[in-house]
Design an enzyme around this catalytic site. Structure first.
Site, PDB file in Angstrom:
ATOM      1  CD  GLU A 123      13.387  -4.510  -8.788  1.00 19.84           C
ATOM      2  OE1 GLU A 123      14.147  -3.556  -8.524  1.00 19.84           O
ATOM      3  OE2 GLU A 123      12.381  -4.781  -8.096  1.00 19.84           O
ATOM      4  CG  HIS A 169      -5.413  12.821 -27.961  1.00 19.61           C
ATOM      5  ND1 HIS A 169      -6.023  13.380 -29.062  1.00 19.61           N
ATOM      6  CD2 HIS A 169      -6.391  12.151 -27.283  1.00 19.61           C
ATOM      7  CE1 HIS A 169      -7.318  13.088 -29.045  1.00 19.61           C
ATOM      8  NE2 HIS A 169      -7.557  12.337 -27.974  1.00 19.61           N
ATOM      9  CE  LYS A 175      18.928  -1.424  -3.620  1.00 17.46           C
ATOM     10  NZ  LYS A 175      18.426  -2.638  -2.930  1.00 17.46           N
TER      11      LYS A 175
END
EC number: 5.3.1.9
Length: 448
Positions: A281, A310, A422
């Protein structure tokens, strides 16, 4: 003991194609300027104001009455609390009895509006002995407003006074939550106005839940203070944060656009999540300070050792050489388990060894394999998971992020790229003053 940073496997001749002394010299002056700027214009997050601890401790006699603290927050408000909880409390803390917890609280963090997550927490608490810590700097975060409304509704349904079971952490002056505090008399803590959410873990945002579950917040600040002081040294060889920024900046310019952080401890995995938000960010920006389009940033990726040996290490060793890998290693674990003798010759190499020996050997083996394949990597070693060490970790990476922003010539303290999403969300949910029309797609590719 301080954290130890080993940058050796980022440099020639340890790996082919690694950084050289000439590479370092080419940006050393700019890094020094970044450090001087940090000293002369110290960000509020690095000032570690004593009032942050004092304001939290002023509530200690009240907080100790609660068996459970539920943090309602998202982004830095959630990730910082999760990082503190998992790194500095046993993994089974919330399953322990109050006596086993020495009277300290369980801590749950609701950092999403997933109904399954919210329900799973509500199913495990008794509202009568629970404190909800509602955290939003703006005081209007949609996700937090939703979970606040749900929590308040439950308290009222139980006939409980929300003011006695809710603590609000928000901006000292503005926003809906501050208005609520003033109008209804809720207890509150302040989010420092000059500290962004992703840098707020060492403020009341993170300190309240830490204190509630018995973490030494003075020691946490002491570690951070010492790290910030080292981060102000102009000698790069004495400044881990500056070296992190310098090396990652140089590798970004060499096409290493991915930063992997691989923790060899399940308790450290939320430290990595915290780092992901901080790095992504802060540094992922479309425009530089001159207003030029640069589309810069380095994508942070989470990995857990030995689990992800793995799943991811095949790619890291033989896939595109586009990553810088940071290992987090703990030398001393709080608990130990010895692998027993089984009587089978095939397993004799494990007999009477500690699980931690195997885990640390796997970290060393993975690091060495990456070096053999000329994949740049570095290591951060914790002698143990203590508040002091975790405080150092937060501070070093916050400072490194500020330095990296300076080197990239971008603002690491804003996040304009999240605003449109937003606004669209507000419009879709019918919030007054917000409109947005989702356009019909001219081409649709849908498979059911």
């Amino acid at each position: 003991m301080s954290l130890k940073f080993d940058f050796s496997n980022l440099f020639e001749p340890n790996i082919s194609g690694g950084l050289t002394d000439e590479d370092v010299k080419s940006v050393e002056e700019k890094v020094t300027s970044a450090v001087r700027n940090f000293v002369e214009n110290t960000p509020d997050f690095a000032k570690l104001d004593r009032s942050w601890i004092d304001s939290v401790k002023s509530l200690e006699d009240w907080i100790i009455n609660f068996d459970t603290v539920v943090v309602l927050g998202i982004g830095g408000s959630g990730l910082g609390n999760l990082a503190l909880h998992y790194s500095l409390r046993p993994l089974n803390w919330n399953e322990m009895t109050r006596e086993e917890r020495n009277g300290y609280a369980r801590v749950f963090v609701v950092d999403n509006v997933d109904p399954d997550l919210m329900s799973s927490v509500l199913d495990r608490i008794d509202p009568k002995t629970t404190l909800f810590n509602v955290i939003s700097k703006s005081g209007s975060t949609a996700e937090v407003m939703a979970t606040y409304s749900i929590a308040r509704g439950i308290l009222e349904a139980y006939g409980l006074d929300p003011r006695e079971h809710m603590l609000i952490t928000t901006d000292p002056e503005k926003g809906f939550l501050r208005k609520l505090v003033k109008e209804e008399g809720f207890r509150s803590l302040e989010v420092p106005p000059g500290v962004g959410g992703r840098f707020s873990v060492l403020t009341p945002v993170g300190l309240l839940s830490a204190m509630a579950e018995g973490i030494d917040i003075d020691e946490l600040h002491e570690g951070a203070k010492d790290a910030f002081e080292k981060s102000m040294k102009e000698n790069i060889l004495e400044n881990p944060a500056a070296m992190i920024a310098l090396t990652h900046y140089l590798y970004l310019n060499k096409g290493k656009s991915i930063s992997v952080m691989m923790a060899y401890s399940n308790r450290m995995i939320y430290l990595v999540d915290w780092y992901r938000q901080l790095w992504a960010e802060s540094l992922g920006k479309r425009y530089n300070l001159k207003g030029e389009e640069v589309f810069t940033g380095q994508t942070p990726v989470k990995a857990l050792g030995a689990t992800d040996q793995h799943s991811q290490i095949q790619l890291y060793n033989e896939g595109p050489n586009d990553k810088v890998i940071t290992f987090l290693r703990v030398e001393n674990f709080d608990r130990e388990i010895v692998i027993p003798e089984t009587g089978r010759a095939e397993l004799s190499y494990l007999a009477r060894k500690k699980l931690s020996e195997l885990l640390l050997a796997e970290q060393t083996g993975t690091e060495e394999a990456l070096r053999e394949n000329n994949r740049p990597n570095m290591r951060v070693t914790f002698d143990g998971l203590t508040p002091y060490n975790v405080g150092q970790f937060f501070a070093y990476y916050e400072a490194a992020t500020a330095f990296m922003g300076y080197l990239l010539e971008i603002n690491p303290f804003d996040q304009p790229g999240v605003e449109l999403g937003k606004k669209i969300t507000f419009a879709l949910m019918g919030r007054e003053g917000y409109t947005y029309e989702i356009k019909e797609r001219s081409k649709k590719v849908i498979i059911e």
